[in-house]
Enzyme design. Sequence first.
Site, PDB file in Angstrom:
ATOM      1  N   MET A 177      24.237  -0.118  35.242  1.00 21.97           N
ATOM      2  CA  MET A 177      23.325   1.024  35.189  1.00 21.97           C
ATOM      3  C   MET A 177      22.528   1.096  36.496  1.00 21.97           C
ATOM      4  O   MET A 177      21.488   1.752  36.569  1.00 21.97           O
ATOM      5  CB  MET A 177      22.385   0.910  33.984  1.00 21.97           C
ATOM      6  N   GLY A 178      23.035   0.412  37.534  1.00 22.96           N
ATOM      7  CA  GLY A 178      22.379   0.470  38.831  1.00 22.96           C
ATOM      8  C   GLY A 178      21.169  -0.449  38.897  1.00 22.96           C
ATOM      9  O   GLY A 178      21.010  -1.335  38.062  1.00 22.96           O
ATOM     10  N   HIS A 182      24.224  -8.716  39.032  1.00 21.02           N
ATOM     11  CA  HIS A 182      25.349  -7.794  39.257  1.00 21.02           C
ATOM     12  C   HIS A 182      26.243  -8.304  40.389  1.00 21.02           C
ATOM     13  O   HIS A 182      27.476  -8.225  40.315  1.00 21.02           O
ATOM     14  CB  HIS A 182      24.831  -6.402  39.667  1.00 21.02           C
ATOM     15  N   ASP A 188      23.377 -10.619  28.710  1.00 17.33           N
ATOM     16  CA  ASP A 188      23.655  -9.775  27.553  1.00 17.33           C
ATOM     17  C   ASP A 188      24.806 -10.408  26.771  1.00 17.33           C
ATOM     18  O   ASP A 188      25.902  -9.870  26.706  1.00 17.33           O
ATOM     19  CB  ASP A 188      23.993  -8.357  28.020  1.00 17.33           C
ATOM     20  N   GLN A 194      26.284  -8.400  23.908  1.00 17.34           N
ATOM     21  CA  GLN A 194      27.083  -7.304  24.461  1.00 17.34           C
ATOM     22  C   GLN A 194      28.459  -7.800  24.908  1.00 17.34           C
ATOM     23  O   GLN A 194      29.480  -7.169  24.630  1.00 17.34           O
ATOM     24  CB  GLN A 194      26.341  -6.686  25.651  1.00 17.34           C
ATOM     25  N   MET A 245      17.431 -12.699  35.824  1.00 14.28           N
ATOM     26  CA  MET A 245      17.378 -11.446  36.596  1.00 14.28           C
ATOM     27  C   MET A 245      17.714 -10.267  35.692  1.00 14.28           C
ATOM     28  O   MET A 245      18.598 -10.345  34.848  1.00 14.28           O
ATOM     29  CB  MET A 245      18.365 -11.511  37.752  1.00 14.28           C
TER      30      MET A 245
END
Lengths: 300, 300
Positions: free
Chosen positions: B48-49, B55, B168, B171, B202
């Site tokens: 989601m940026g 990431h 997550d 998820q 993070m």
Amino acid sequence: MKTTYLDRSPTPSKRTKTLLTITSIKEMKAWARRGHEEGKVIGFVPTMGCLHEGHLSLLKESVATCDATVVSIFVNPTQFGPNEDFGSYPRTLEADRKTLMSTGADVLFLPRQDSLYPDGFQTYVQVEEKTGYLCGKTRPGFFRGVTTVVLKLFNIINPHKAFFGEKDRQQLEVIRTLVQDLNLDITIVGKPIVRETDGLAMSSRNRYLSKSERDSARALSQALDLARNQIERGERSAESIRKEIRRIIEEHKDAEVDYISICDPENFTEQKKITSRALIALAVRVGKTRLIDNCFVEGV
Amino acid sequence: MKTTYLDRSPTPSKRTKTLLTITSIKEMKAWARRGHEEGKVIGFVPTMGCLHEGHLSLLKESVATCDATVVSIFVNPTQFGPNEDFGSYPRTLEADRKTLMSTGADVLFLPRQDSLYPDGFQTYVQVEEKTGYLCGKTRPGFFRGVTTVVLKLFNIINPHKAFFGEKDRQQLEVIRTLVQDLNLDITIVGKPIVRETDGLAMSSRNRYLSKSERDSARALSQALDLARNQIERGERSAESIRKEIRRIIEEHKDAEVDYISICDPENFTEQKKITSRALIALAVRVGKTRLIDNCFVEGV
């Protein structure tokens, strides 16, 4: 079709060999992968078996327009309600296999229930608004089961085109929505209802009907014909037409209306006046057998 | 990574050119189709940026193990509840783009909201049992939104591998179930949580924290460390450990427990005794910011 078929395998003995039966998901995927690598256009006809002329019209279209055709037979438990006919649904595999021999289909995919739905299976796909009407209203969970198994079969077979009958008009529209919303690259092809000589829409469930029920079952297509005539003669009130359809159905003691809908052909919301293209869709219980039928009308 | 990257494009000016931005679904599909035809292994990192080191660890793994890497940035409205932070979620596209330049990613996919969810969109995918716990319990609809958008992105990008962070954790497990249940051929790769020097996991949402909240936010990882220590020293009662975690969190006035779970790592059912591998998962609201963290423990 026959010509296409004969071009490929000229002798009867070879015909038999052209229908490959696959039961394993892994093998089906491997077959599809090879087909894609060879640049073949793959057609897919999902069925629950007990094949009739309606299915055959889908198969013919697939064989005529694709390089390879997969037909699946799987009586899908997740689309049956607890009081529905999953247990008694006709399973006629040997007859189906014979029928398929002469169609030019390349693969009969027969997945096992415990491989499509192994222990711990818990993922379902749901098309929402469109399934709140017609069969979605009176068969809760039906479309969720249909879209889930169809998506799984699409992911396994990876077809370019898939073929569905217009008797299940709402299903066809729901599948189109599934494909569009989930960004799948599959062309969904609908084919017209195939009927018996007296008008009854072909269905695997017709074989449940007793002789007298079979007579009553004609009322569905008769009612649709009459509605169409009324509209041609200028009737525009959906309520009047629904009443007339109900009257024709209820002339038969063993027939009970599940729903009579005159609705928008894409989102299935009820119409009061027939001012443009509309769908007339019926579900009727004849004895214990639930039958559906539908037609388009133009209120111009 | 850097070596791999430099091998491909030795000059700074060329580096910039290697990141192709695609906003159209159709173009993204065409790119993916070409990649498949060329036999490339495609890696995919959905985000989601507001990219951070977490990431980047996913991107590095994708670049190292795949022939081409697609990273998507899309703040997905369907996974936010009506009172959640969809509107205020940090959008830092220009900074993200710069960050991506040095990763070796090939494509930045930036789909428009109205192309992923056009008018009439109505199809959702739901992993059921596993989403009834932890974040699925306190954020109803969250996982339905996640699995729906991830499935759409999978269908558009058609990756061989997709990379998700273990922060997550639920998820990650839900996505694995999605892929397995829907018969997708995608390898799901989980990568360990990346932490700040003081232990805070993070997260793009960390930037919501005020200075004092940032101090309180350390309590999550501190509580997990303490729980791990207690288990190493022989504690086996989930209730005792949960109490101790709660005590540490609640030492901070601006911190409020959403859930503390000690559960089975696959199906997320609560454990009473820690007798084998278990997951400790926390969600804590620090001020208005909801943070999550987790770790595995072995009760052997």
